[in-house]
Design an enzyme around this catalytic site. Sequence first.
Site, PDB file in Angstrom:
ATOM      1  N   ASP A 195     -23.052 -33.962 -28.894  1.00 49.91           N
ATOM      2  CA  ASP A 195     -23.387 -32.486 -29.554  1.00 49.91           C
ATOM      3  C   ASP A 195     -24.590 -32.537 -29.235  1.00 49.91           C
ATOM      4  O   ASP A 195     -25.494 -32.881 -29.185  1.00 49.91           O
ATOM      5  CB  ASP A 195     -23.219 -32.972 -30.923  1.00 49.91           C
ATOM      6  CG  ASP A 195     -23.566 -31.204 -31.798  1.00 49.91           C
ATOM      7  OD1 ASP A 195     -23.192 -30.199 -31.287  1.00 49.91           O
ATOM      8  OD2 ASP A 195     -23.711 -31.491 -33.064  1.00 49.91           O
ATOM      9  N   ARG A 235     -24.538  -2.359  17.409  1.00 54.70           N
ATOM     10  CA  ARG A 235     -25.005  -2.689  18.552  1.00 54.70           C
ATOM     11  C   ARG A 235     -24.215  -1.194  19.323  1.00 54.70           C
ATOM     12  O   ARG A 235     -23.282  -1.369  20.131  1.00 54.70           O
ATOM     13  CB  ARG A 235     -23.899  -3.530  18.534  1.00 54.70           C
ATOM     14  CG  ARG A 235     -24.399  -4.418  20.334  1.00 54.70           C
ATOM     15  CD  ARG A 235     -23.622  -5.353  20.999  1.00 54.70           C
ATOM     16  NE  ARG A 235     -23.903  -5.875  22.486  1.00 54.70           N
ATOM     17  CZ  ARG A 235     -23.190  -6.582  23.540  1.00 54.70           C
ATOM     18  NH1 ARG A 235     -22.182  -6.701  22.976  1.00 54.70           N
ATOM     19  NH2 ARG A 235     -23.744  -6.422  24.470  1.00 54.70           N
ATOM     20  N   TRP A 245     -13.118 -14.286  23.355  1.00 56.02           N
ATOM     21  CA  TRP A 245     -12.936 -13.181  21.823  1.00 56.02           C
ATOM     22  C   TRP A 245     -13.550 -12.887  20.899  1.00 56.02           C
ATOM     23  O   TRP A 245     -14.434 -13.872  20.393  1.00 56.02           O
ATOM     24  CB  TRP A 245     -11.550 -13.287  20.901  1.00 56.02           C
ATOM     25  CG  TRP A 245     -11.175 -12.768  19.672  1.00 56.02           C
ATOM     26  CD1 TRP A 245     -12.527 -12.387  18.792  1.00 56.02           C
ATOM     27  CD2 TRP A 245     -10.031 -12.348  19.569  1.00 56.02           C
ATOM     28  NE1 TRP A 245     -11.147 -11.816  17.898  1.00 56.02           N
ATOM     29  CE2 TRP A 245     -10.494 -11.551  18.093  1.00 56.02           C
ATOM     30  CE3 TRP A 245      -8.850 -12.258  19.672  1.00 56.02           C
ATOM     31  CZ2 TRP A 245      -8.962 -10.705  17.383  1.00 56.02           C
ATOM     32  CZ3 TRP A 245      -7.893 -11.520  19.549  1.00 56.02           C
ATOM     33  CH2 TRP A 245      -7.988 -10.799  17.817  1.00 56.02           C
ATOM     34  N   ASP A 246     -14.519 -11.400  21.394  1.00 57.33           N
ATOM     35  CA  ASP A 246     -15.712 -11.456  20.603  1.00 57.33           C
ATOM     36  C   ASP A 246     -15.946 -10.686  19.749  1.00 57.33           C
ATOM     37  O   ASP A 246     -14.744  -9.964  19.051  1.00 57.33           O
ATOM     38  CB  ASP A 246     -16.675 -10.984  22.021  1.00 57.33           C
ATOM     39  CG  ASP A 246     -18.348 -11.260  21.777  1.00 57.33           C
ATOM     40  OD1 ASP A 246     -19.035 -11.709  20.539  1.00 57.33           O
ATOM     41  OD2 ASP A 246     -18.952 -11.577  23.043  1.00 57.33           O
ATOM     42  N   ASN A 261     -18.577  -8.209  17.690  1.00 56.30           N
ATOM     43  CA  ASN A 261     -20.419  -7.961  17.756  1.00 56.30           C
ATOM     44  C   ASN A 261     -21.522  -7.683  16.994  1.00 56.30           C
ATOM     45  O   ASN A 261     -22.131  -7.341  17.273  1.00 56.30           O
ATOM     46  CB  ASN A 261     -20.929  -7.505  19.396  1.00 56.30           C
ATOM     47  CG  ASN A 261     -21.378  -9.201  19.964  1.00 56.30           C
ATOM     48  OD1 ASN A 261     -21.607 -10.372  19.771  1.00 56.30           O
ATOM     49  ND2 ASN A 261     -20.843  -8.948  21.360  1.00 56.30           N
ATOM     50  N   CYS A 278     -15.597 -16.445  19.370  1.00 56.00           N
ATOM     51  CA  CYS A 278     -17.240 -15.515  20.346  1.00 56.00           C
ATOM     52  C   CYS A 278     -17.432 -14.628  18.600  1.00 56.00           C
ATOM     53  O   CYS A 278     -16.620 -13.562  18.770  1.00 56.00           O
ATOM     54  CB  CYS A 278     -17.298 -15.257  21.461  1.00 56.00           C
ATOM     55  SG  CYS A 278     -19.089 -14.842  21.527  1.00 56.00           S
ATOM     56  N   ASP A 293     -26.062 -17.203  21.770  1.00 59.79           N
ATOM     57  CA  ASP A 293     -26.056 -16.577  23.132  1.00 59.79           C
ATOM     58  C   ASP A 293     -27.701 -17.551  23.576  1.00 59.79           C
ATOM     59  O   ASP A 293     -27.576 -16.522  24.453  1.00 59.79           O
ATOM     60  CB  ASP A 293     -26.505 -14.985  22.537  1.00 59.79           C
ATOM     61  CG  ASP A 293     -25.017 -14.713  22.436  1.00 59.79           C
ATOM     62  OD1 ASP A 293     -23.952 -14.823  23.094  1.00 59.79           O
ATOM     63  OD2 ASP A 293     -24.981 -12.915  21.972  1.00 59.79           O
TER      64      ASP A 293
HETATM   65  C1  GLA Z   1     -21.848 -11.626  22.772  1.00 60.06           C
HETATM   66  C2  GLA Z   1     -21.559 -12.786  23.584  1.00 60.06           C
HETATM   67  C3  GLA Z   1     -22.184 -12.954  25.037  1.00 60.06           C
HETATM   68  C4  GLA Z   1     -21.112 -11.626  26.077  1.00 60.06           C
HETATM   69  C5  GLA Z   1     -22.085 -10.451  24.942  1.00 60.06           C
HETATM   70  C6  GLA Z   1     -21.266  -9.333  25.849  1.00 60.06           C
HETATM   71  O1  GLA Z   1     -22.999 -11.186  22.519  1.00 60.06           O
HETATM   72  O2  GLA Z   1     -21.470 -14.254  22.398  1.00 60.06           O
HETATM   73  O3  GLA Z   1     -22.036 -14.488  25.549  1.00 60.06           O
HETATM   74  O4  GLA Z   1     -20.022 -11.920  26.010  1.00 60.06           O
HETATM   75  O5  GLA Z   1     -21.247 -10.461  23.761  1.00 60.06           O
HETATM   76  O6  GLA Z   1     -20.984  -7.727  25.183  1.00 60.06           O
END
Ligand code: GLA
Length: 727
Positions: free
Chosen positions: A50, A440, A474-475, A477, A523, A545
């Site tokens: 309790d 960006r 395939w990024d 950002n 990526c 990066d």
């Molecule tokens: C990102 C990726 C990099 C490169 C740039 C290109 O920062 O991590 O490796 O491909 O974009 O714009």
Amino acid sequence: MAIYYKNNMFYLHTKNSTYQMKVERDFLLHVYYGPYVGETDMSYLIKNIDRGFAGNPDGITEKGFSLETQPLEYPAYGTGDFKNDCLKVVYADGSHVTDLKYVSYDIKEGKYALEGLPAMYQGEEDVQTLEIVLKDEYKNLEVVLYYGVFENLDIITRACKIINKGKEKVNVLRAYSMCLDFTYKDMDFIHFYGRHAMERTMERTPLLHGMQSVGSRRGFSSHQHNPFVILCKQDATEESGWCYGASFVYSGNFAAEAEVTQVDGTRFTMGIHDAQFNFELQQGEAFVTPEVLLSFSPVGLGQLSRNYHKAIRYNLCRGKYKTARRPILINNWEATYFDFNTEKLLDIAKEAKNLGIEMLVMDDGWFGKRDDDVSGLGDWFVNEQKLGGKLKDLVDGVNEIGLKFGIWFEPEMISEDSDLYRAHPDWALQIPGRAPTRGRQQLVLDFSREDVRSCIFNQMCEILESANIEYVKWDANRHLTDVWSAMVSSERQGEIFHRYILGLYDFLEKITQRFPDILFEGCSGGGGRFDAGMMYYHPQIWCSDDTDAIERLEIQYGTSFAYPISTVGSHVSVCPNHQTGRTVSMKTRGVVAMSGTFGYELDVTKMSEEDKQMVREQIEDFKKYYDLIQNGDYYRLTDDGRKSPFVAWQFVSQDKKEALVNVVVLRARANAMLHIVHIKGLDPEKLYSIEETGEKLSGRALMSGGYPIPIMENDYQAWQIHLVVCE
Ligand code: GLA
């Protein structure tokens, strides 16, 4: 049997762990997760005491039985458990209370799947699934808890489904994937924090009363926190002590939260972050949570990592390149940035071929109008003017030289300076009338929308079918802001973060099915979406990066806690390094990059003959050690260099007949002392020959006494030894 039910108790067993739950007065209690205890019913640990201000459920007069102090398997909001909860909904009448009671269970052979979401699959393993149904009778809200037990891998997966069986709509405000209630608090919280170009730095702190949490509200799992967390006993080391891991198989917003309670217990929860989250369920509709991979190691962090390495490598990653050797690639990004054409790329390809490299990857800048990062995203057609010809001619040229060809995409993004944006400004995530935030200089496409996805999908297919393309990077950002979609009503905008990820997964499923022979590398500005969710589609992900070998020691060390070497994108780049200005020998750069997928990212046409010779040797070494590195067991021999004077790590073949020890000494010293590296994972009874010196030493000696590292005359020198059992 890995799973059984006996006397109101659920027992889940893996090789080294036991997980128990109990049905008590219709509630599902979490009883135990820890070292294997066989059939012992561990519910003697739960005491009904309790506690002041701890309320009692309806019908229970025993003051000691309160949801505040009982360990709950899946706590819901509003019925007197004031700790962190997994489920919170608001019903049509505005009430927020959900009272989950046990209804039934089912045990099935094989592994459950989660529609539209990545999840571990059975593969070669024996797997059983447990489904437990809980229900709020008053509102007819059902919760199905899923458990996948991978006995040999020491992995238990968890996920759940929330089903509205009532007539009125329900708004889900939080739906976490799992909860673990521990009876003790003396644990450390290990997590992996960072930033762009410095991801997954390991941090270990003792748990304190209140909440310790990490998470992401950026729409992606993020560079800042990784969706993998460990709770371990405070005396746990690489080789000893109890460790619990939780890896979230999801790439969007997440929360991982450990709460030390008033009675010195710990509640650990994981799931989709509830920031800007709500999900409307009409009658009959369901919400499925992403999966969490739990693992327990009674023998320290090293074994915990190896459990995850195997699970992710063989039961989560898919496709041809799950096991096939990946080509050694050269990427032109750090060699040329946006400034390239066919001639330049062919020059790089020719020299790369001479060195033994196997694939050229054309990075950002080949499409639309894209000579810098402010325009072109969304226009996935070849900029023939820039390339000075057709893509097919370039690819054929590269193939004729004897290299495969790969290409970069950033499918989820859109530049305002693009034909796509001019035609469809509403396809970007933004709020009508409000100026959006740019990252960006770009916006994010509304991937929750099928029409948006299919336009990008078709553009991508056209490119991929136009030439012999064997790899895609395939990024993605930037992170998500202005999250609002034209496709859903104002009440449902809280669904978009998650619908975005579901849309992304849908796209990835379709594109990887359509091009099963293409190797996909994920990526997100390096490792901004380095998570188990993405690994279901991308067997490798660009780790960071930051290509500086010394910084990579820290990044790859942190990454190794959860993720196998086969997923870690790692390249040798130029010196002085573009991110840090540091100069490190070609040998050291090679040794570090080899503990990953391995490739190059520099202008090989500008390299010295000496470096070129070193690259040729590195490539031969990589091929020689490939199987050992990719399929061997991984051991961390030191920390990441923040404390130790050198960083060392090791690969041991499954049969323990071969090992590769890697060392990078951080600082040369005058009148230097001797450093000794303690080797792990060998067979103590066997004699090993050290290829580089011809010495023969027993596994027992190498593990107990260690092996002295030669004294280095410069900073950042690398050293490798290859041990082979004497037959
Ligand atoms: C990102 C990726 C990099 C490169 C740039 C290109 O920062 O991590 O490796 O491909 O974009 O714009």
